[in-house]
Motif scaffolding. Structure first.
Motif, PDB file in Angstrom:
ATOM      1  N   SER A  71       0.821  -1.205   0.000  1.00  0.00           N
ATOM      2  CA  SER A  71       0.000   0.000   0.000  1.00  0.00           C
ATOM      3  C   SER A  71       0.858   1.259   0.000  1.00  0.00           C
ATOM      4  N   GLY A  72       0.545   2.182  -0.911  1.00  0.00           N
ATOM      5  CA  GLY A  72       1.304   3.420  -1.062  1.00  0.00           C
ATOM      6  C   GLY A  72       2.316   3.384  -2.178  1.00  0.00           C
ATOM      7  N   ALA A  73       2.686   2.187  -2.640  1.00  0.00           N
ATOM      8  CA  ALA A  73       3.704   2.083  -3.689  1.00  0.00           C
ATOM      9  C   ALA A  73       3.248   2.734  -4.989  1.00  0.00           C
ATOM     10  N   GLY A  74       1.972   2.611  -5.293  1.00  0.00           N
ATOM     11  CA  GLY A  74       1.456   3.242  -6.504  1.00  0.00           C
ATOM     12  C   GLY A  74       1.596   4.756  -6.447  1.00  0.00           C
ATOM     13  N   GLN A  75       1.289   5.332  -5.290  1.00  0.00           N
ATOM     14  CA  GLN A  75       1.398   6.780  -5.142  1.00  0.00           C
ATOM     15  C   GLN A  75       2.849   7.241  -5.203  1.00  0.00           C
TER      16      GLN A  75
END
Length: 287
Positions: free
Chosen positions: A165-169
């Motif tokens: 979670s957060g890697a895309g951002q």
């Protein structure tokens, strides 16, 4: 085919939701301005909802493309938020460009309710959304991504899971950092050529085929030379994204000297009245 909700029908969300409907998914839409939802239904079918919660009820996937961290919290949380209407096992897919911090916050809340969460910011602009050829950078669990990827394929050229979670951002931040530097370099080159009396289009025809070539050069040089900027990804939104990049850099100890400088150049464009201009309007400072 899946039962879907799509929250946010701006220049990106409107066509993205349209591609989902065209693929045969059952789509319920919600937008803060109800008229946009009604216009979408008139064009694509489906059904409008009065609240994010109503849109999310019974949906296998709830997809969002809104403005910023606060907007995302508002559509997710509270008695009328999407999470309140989602059943256990449903998956929230966020296409908004926001901070990794709010992504992880909402991922944790969703997990506590038995809801999946994939951060999936996109790149490709309005044209990419309209043509269904966006690049999608994702963060989340393998299981949630595997379930959501076939749905996102409706408007993706490429879609990849890049980490938790957060890697895309974080990947989207890298994307915006690249664009900022590239756009300033292109602006300087185009302005230089004009001052030197060269035919910019002829020069680009040559140099775009070499090491200097880029998407920005291929797709923006003509409008930059013509001083046309009333389209595309707005400077106001770019500054929002760059603020996220710079804040995150401070948190992790990264250095972004060029990005910080170009952010101030975009501020100049805003002060010139160009906040809604395309990001290629950086060249206006140099003319």
């Amino acid at each position: 085919m899946a039962k879907l909700a799509f929250l946010g029908l701006g220049v990106m969300g409107f066509p993205m939701a349209g591609h989902l409907a065209a693929k045969g998914h059952q789509v319920v839409v919600w937008n803060r301005t109800a008229a946009k939802a009604e216009a979408w239904v008139a064009k694509h079918g489906g059904r409008p909802a009065a609240t994010a919660r109503e849109a999310a009820e019974g949906a296998d996937f709830v997809m969002a493309c809104v403005g910023n961290d606060d907007d995302l919290r508002q559509v997710c949380l509270g008695p009328d938020g999407a999470f309140a209407g989602m059943a256990k096992g449903a998956i929230f897919v966020d296409h908004t460009t926001v901070s990794a911090a709010v992504t992880r916050e909402l991922h944790g809340i969703a997990a506590g309710q038995g809801i999946g969460f994939v951060d999936a910011p996109v790149s490709g602009g309005q044209a990419g959304a309209e043509n269904g050829v966006l690049s999608i950078m994702c963060g989340g669990s393998d299981t949630d991504y595997a379930a959501a990827e076939p749905v996102m394929a409706a408007f993706a050229r490429v879609c990849r899971l890049l980490g938790e979670s957060g890697a895309g951002q974080l990947a989207k931040m890298m994307n915006q950092i690249c664009i900022a530097g590239l756009m300033q370099g292109l602006s300087e080159a185009m302005a230089f050529g004009q001052k030197a009396g060269l035919d910019g289009e002829k020069v680009v025809e040559v140099i775009s085929q070499g090491a200097a070539g880029s998407w920005q050069m291929a797709n923006r040089h003509k409008t930059m030379l013509a001083d046309q900027f009333d389209f595309g990804f707005a400077v106001d939104w770019m500054r929002k994204d760059l603020a996220i990049c710079l804040a995150t850099a401070d948190e992790i100890g990264a250095r972004l000297p060029v990005t910080a400088l170009v952010d101030q150049f975009y501020k100049d464009v805003q002060l010139m009245g160009g906040g809604r201009n395309d990001t290629s309007s950086l060249i206006r400072r140099l003319k």
